[in-house]
Scaffold this motif. Structure first.
Motif, PDB file in Angstrom:
ATOM      1  N   LEU A  58       0.832  -1.199   0.000  1.00  0.00           N
ATOM      2  CA  LEU A  58       0.000   0.000   0.000  1.00  0.00           C
ATOM      3  C   LEU A  58       0.869   1.252   0.000  1.00  0.00           C
ATOM      4  O   LEU A  58       1.941   1.275   0.593  1.00  0.00           O
ATOM      5  N   LEU A  59       0.377   2.291  -0.652  1.00  0.00           N
ATOM      6  CA  LEU A  59       1.107   3.559  -0.691  1.00  0.00           C
ATOM      7  C   LEU A  59       0.119   4.699  -0.514  1.00  0.00           C
ATOM      8  O   LEU A  59      -0.849   4.819  -1.266  1.00  0.00           O
ATOM      9  N   PRO A  60       0.297   5.547   0.493  1.00  0.00           N
ATOM     10  CA  PRO A  60      -0.634   6.650   0.721  1.00  0.00           C
ATOM     11  C   PRO A  60      -0.551   7.705  -0.368  1.00  0.00           C
ATOM     12  O   PRO A  60       0.481   7.871  -1.024  1.00  0.00           O
ATOM     13  N   GLU A  61      -1.653   8.414  -0.559  1.00  0.00           N
ATOM     14  CA  GLU A  61      -1.735   9.444  -1.594  1.00  0.00           C
ATOM     15  C   GLU A  61      -2.419  10.683  -1.045  1.00  0.00           C
ATOM     16  O   GLU A  61      -3.173  10.618  -0.071  1.00  0.00           O
ATOM     17  N   ALA A  62      -2.146  11.813  -1.688  1.00  0.00           N
ATOM     18  CA  ALA A  62      -2.794  13.084  -1.344  1.00  0.00           C
ATOM     19  C   ALA A  62      -3.457  13.636  -2.599  1.00  0.00           C
ATOM     20  O   ALA A  62      -2.944  14.554  -3.251  1.00  0.00           O
ATOM     21  N   PRO A  63      -4.624  13.101  -2.976  1.00  0.00           N
ATOM     22  CA  PRO A  63      -5.262  13.486  -4.239  1.00  0.00           C
ATOM     23  C   PRO A  63      -5.910  14.859  -4.216  1.00  0.00           C
ATOM     24  O   PRO A  63      -6.299  15.381  -5.261  1.00  0.00           O
ATOM     25  N   GLY A  64      -6.107  15.445  -3.046  1.00  0.00           N
ATOM     26  CA  GLY A  64      -6.636  16.797  -2.969  1.00  0.00           C
ATOM     27  C   GLY A  64      -8.140  16.921  -3.029  1.00  0.00           C
ATOM     28  O   GLY A  64      -8.656  18.012  -3.280  1.00  0.00           O
ATOM     29  N   THR A  65      -8.861  15.843  -2.791  1.00  0.00           N
ATOM     30  CA  THR A  65     -10.324  15.916  -2.848  1.00  0.00           C
ATOM     31  C   THR A  65     -10.948  16.409  -1.542  1.00  0.00           C
ATOM     32  O   THR A  65     -12.102  16.833  -1.534  1.00  0.00           O
ATOM     33  N   ALA A  66     -10.195  16.333  -0.452  1.00  0.00           N
ATOM     34  CA  ALA A  66     -10.671  16.867   0.829  1.00  0.00           C
ATOM     35  C   ALA A  66      -9.471  17.476   1.550  1.00  0.00           C
ATOM     36  O   ALA A  66      -8.697  16.771   2.191  1.00  0.00           O
ATOM     37  N   VAL A  67      -9.326  18.789   1.391  1.00  0.00           N
ATOM     38  CA  VAL A  67      -8.133  19.470   1.904  1.00  0.00           C
ATOM     39  C   VAL A  67      -8.550  20.610   2.821  1.00  0.00           C
ATOM     40  O   VAL A  67      -9.484  21.366   2.521  1.00  0.00           O
ATOM     41  N   TYR A  68      -7.827  20.735   3.940  1.00  0.00           N
ATOM     42  CA  TYR A  68      -8.056  21.814   4.900  1.00  0.00           C
ATOM     43  C   TYR A  68      -6.725  22.491   5.183  1.00  0.00           C
ATOM     44  O   TYR A  68      -5.664  21.880   5.039  1.00  0.00           O
ATOM     45  N   GLY A  69      -6.773  23.746   5.604  1.00  0.00           N
ATOM     46  CA  GLY A  69      -5.541  24.413   5.978  1.00  0.00           C
ATOM     47  C   GLY A  69      -5.548  25.888   5.683  1.00  0.00           C
ATOM     48  O   GLY A  69      -6.603  26.524   5.552  1.00  0.00           O
ATOM     49  N   ASN A  70      -4.342  26.447   5.543  1.00  0.00           N
ATOM     50  CA  ASN A  70      -4.163  27.859   5.216  1.00  0.00           C
ATOM     51  C   ASN A  70      -2.904  28.002   4.376  1.00  0.00           C
ATOM     52  O   ASN A  70      -2.439  27.001   3.804  1.00  0.00           O
ATOM     53  N   ASP A  71      -2.342  29.195   4.319  1.00  0.00           N
ATOM     54  CA  ASP A  71      -1.172  29.405   3.472  1.00  0.00           C
ATOM     55  C   ASP A  71       0.044  28.615   3.943  1.00  0.00           C
ATOM     56  O   ASP A  71       0.947  28.334   3.147  1.00  0.00           O
ATOM     57  N   ALA A  72       0.063  28.248   5.217  1.00  0.00           N
ATOM     58  CA  ALA A  72       1.257  27.600   5.770  1.00  0.00           C
ATOM     59  C   ALA A  72       1.137  26.083   5.888  1.00  0.00           C
ATOM     60  O   ALA A  72       2.157  25.390   5.945  1.00  0.00           O
ATOM     61  N   TYR A  84      -5.607   7.115   7.354  1.00  0.00           N
ATOM     62  CA  TYR A  84      -4.471   8.030   7.441  1.00  0.00           C
ATOM     63  C   TYR A  84      -4.840   9.402   6.914  1.00  0.00           C
ATOM     64  O   TYR A  84      -5.828   9.577   6.189  1.00  0.00           O
ATOM     65  N   VAL A  85      -4.032  10.404   7.310  1.00  0.00           N
ATOM     66  CA  VAL A  85      -4.088  11.738   6.730  1.00  0.00           C
ATOM     67  C   VAL A  85      -2.686  12.098   6.263  1.00  0.00           C
ATOM     68  O   VAL A  85      -1.692  11.540   6.755  1.00  0.00           O
ATOM     69  N   MET A  86      -2.610  13.039   5.314  1.00  0.00           N
ATOM     70  CA  MET A  86      -1.319  13.525   4.847  1.00  0.00           C
ATOM     71  C   MET A  86      -1.253  15.024   5.104  1.00  0.00           C
ATOM     72  O   MET A  86      -2.208  15.749   4.820  1.00  0.00           O
ATOM     73  N   ILE A  87      -0.130  15.462   5.644  1.00  0.00           N
ATOM     74  CA  ILE A  87       0.004  16.855   6.068  1.00  0.00           C
ATOM     75  C   ILE A  87       1.302  17.438   5.522  1.00  0.00           C
ATOM     76  O   ILE A  87       2.365  16.801   5.598  1.00  0.00           O
ATOM     77  N   CYS A  88       1.198  18.658   4.984  1.00  0.00           N
ATOM     78  CA  CYS A  88       2.358  19.353   4.420  1.00  0.00           C
ATOM     79  C   CYS A  88       2.456  20.737   5.048  1.00  0.00           C
ATOM     80  O   CYS A  88       1.490  21.515   5.005  1.00  0.00           O
ATOM     81  N   TYR A  89       3.626  21.052   5.617  1.00  0.00           N
ATOM     82  CA  TYR A  89       3.857  22.371   6.203  1.00  0.00           C
ATOM     83  C   TYR A  89       4.750  23.185   5.276  1.00  0.00           C
ATOM     84  O   TYR A  89       5.832  22.738   4.895  1.00  0.00           O
ATOM     85  N   ASN A  90       4.294  24.376   4.902  1.00  0.00           N
ATOM     86  CA  ASN A  90       5.046  25.241   3.991  1.00  0.00           C
ATOM     87  C   ASN A  90       5.357  26.596   4.612  1.00  0.00           C
ATOM     88  O   ASN A  90       5.639  27.563   3.896  1.00  0.00           O
ATOM     89  N   GLY A  91       5.305  26.670   5.934  1.00  0.00           N
ATOM     90  CA  GLY A  91       5.569  27.927   6.606  1.00  0.00           C
ATOM     91  C   GLY A  91       7.053  28.221   6.754  1.00  0.00           C
ATOM     92  O   GLY A  91       7.903  27.580   6.121  1.00  0.00           O
ATOM     93  N   SER A  92       7.367  29.167   7.623  1.00  0.00           N
ATOM     94  CA  SER A  92       8.744  29.635   7.770  1.00  0.00           C
ATOM     95  C   SER A  92       9.368  29.292   9.116  1.00  0.00           C
ATOM     96  O   SER A  92      10.518  29.634   9.377  1.00  0.00           O
ATOM     97  N   ILE A  93       8.633  28.591   9.982  1.00  0.00           N
ATOM     98  CA  ILE A  93       9.137  28.253  11.313  1.00  0.00           C
ATOM     99  C   ILE A  93       9.860  26.909  11.259  1.00  0.00           C
ATOM    100  O   ILE A  93       9.381  25.955  10.628  1.00  0.00           O
ATOM    101  N   ASP A  94      11.018  26.834  11.912  1.00  0.00           N
ATOM    102  CA  ASP A  94      11.820  25.609  11.788  1.00  0.00           C
ATOM    103  C   ASP A  94      11.382  24.485  12.719  1.00  0.00           C
ATOM    104  O   ASP A  94      11.762  23.332  12.517  1.00  0.00           O
ATOM    105  N   LYS A  95      10.617  24.809  13.753  1.00  0.00           N
ATOM    106  CA  LYS A  95      10.115  23.767  14.647  1.00  0.00           C
ATOM    107  C   LYS A  95       8.597  23.795  14.641  1.00  0.00           C
ATOM    108  O   LYS A  95       7.985  24.766  15.115  1.00  0.00           O
ATOM    109  N   VAL A  96       8.011  22.724  14.124  1.00  0.00           N
ATOM    110  CA  VAL A  96       6.557  22.647  14.003  1.00  0.00           C
ATOM    111  C   VAL A  96       6.108  21.286  14.495  1.00  0.00           C
ATOM    112  O   VAL A  96       6.724  20.260  14.187  1.00  0.00           O
TER     113      VAL A  96
END
Length: 321
Positions: A58-72, A84-96
């Motif tokens: 099995l391999l998890p995917e992030a197809p984008g059909t149900a996405v929550y968040g903000n700019d970061a 499972y859920v998949m999470i991506c952080y694109n902010g500027s803080i080094d510890k999250v």
């Protein structure tokens, strides 16, 4: 969040997943119907000479059909029904940090990397999950960046223990996955395969004393690196074992806790004819050991318990799902 650093007591493993739940670990005998919750896994026939080897993991995917968040931050819950859920952080803080609170109010805390999706299990079954993203503010203080509630119905209760995730990551082209197929093809059934994985790992991977002394917070295993170097700390051993079992469709849970006052770790697997066999592979703070390797998949729940006990002396401290 991984903090596997205090070697004298923990031999290099500590996970900062604070879940002060005191659970008993035992063995259940209520095997599931392979046509429903065991879907996708092959039920073993006791007369088969070889177990059925899985060719795909099995391999998890992030197809984008149900996405929550903000700019970061982006939380892709498109496959929450898969566990499972998949999470991506694109902010500027080094510890999250990520906190996932399950329906029973157990909170799991992880570190988040920058700039790429990571996979996290929904191991608490059906119900409402609270997801919270926190950015480092100062000292040991964190501020809340984003929160989201998810109402989750998991279609197969075993999926959270079959998919790769941040702590147990593997892909189809990994050498560990390829070698797992070889071991499976030489195994007579699921329990025999569990034994083969155990024997391979303890026979070929050497404890990395230098890494254990220098490992820092946030360390994550790389199972192919462990295969290549033949070295690792306890977290690497556990992650490699779990990946090889999961890639061959054996639901696997990794648990860290205490047996009495002694630090302990164990790997639990689900066998169709028995149910969850808890503590089948254990770590006592010094070395790994396999519970009775002659235990057959056709044993009853009561006979299994004479090998692994009723779990009354086990206190769960951390889960590595």
């Amino acid at each position: 969040n991984v903090a596997m650093r205090k070697k004298p007591l923990l031999c290099g493993i500590f996970l900062m997943i604070f879940m002060m739940a005191f659970l008993s670990i035992g063995c259940t005998g209520n095997a599931k119907d392979s046509s429903s919750s065991s879907k996708g896994r092959s039920s073993q026939n006791h007369t088969d000479e070889r177990r059925t080897t899985s060719q795909d993991c099995l391999l998890p995917e992030a197809p984008g059909t149900a996405v929550y968040g903000n700019d970061a931050v982006s939380i892709d819950a498109s496959n929450s029904s898969e566990g499972y859920v998949m999470i991506c952080y694109n902010g500027s803080i080094d510890k999250v940090k990520l906190q996932i609170t399950t329906p029973d109010q157990t909170t799991y805390t992880y570190n988040l990397a920058l700039g790429s999706y990571e996979t996290f299990p929904l191991q608490g079954g059906n119900g409402t999950y609270d997801i919270k993203i926190l950015e480092h503010a100062y000292d040991d203080k964190y501020s809340v960046l984003f929160t989201q509630k998810l109402d989750v119905t998991i279609t197969d209760e075993f999926k959270p223990f079959l998919y790769p995730n941040q702590y147990v990551w593997f892909e189809q082209n990994y050498s560990a996955v390829s070698f797992a197929k070889t071991l499976s093809e030489d195994s007579s059934n699921d329990l025999d395969y569990v034994e083969q994985v155990y024997l391979y790992v303890i026979g070929n991977i050497t404890y990395d004393e230098e890494l254990a002394e220098t490992v820092t917070s946030g360390y994550l295993p790389n199972i192919d690196n462990t295969m290549r170097t033949k070295k690792g700390i306890c977290f690497d051993y556990a992650s490699l074992m779990a990946a090889m079992l999961r890639s061959q469709n054996i639901p696997t849970r990794l648990v860290v806790g205490y047996s009495g006052d002694a630090y302990h770790a164990w790997i639990s697997v689900y066998l169709d004819e028995i149910g969850w066999v808890d503590g089948i592979i254990q770590f006592d703070g010094k070395s790994w050991s396999l519970m009775d390797p002659t235990l057959g998949a056709n044993n009853s729940s009561s006979s299994v318990k004479k090998y692994v006990g009723d779990g009354s002396n086990y206190t769960v401290k951390y889960f590595y799902y």
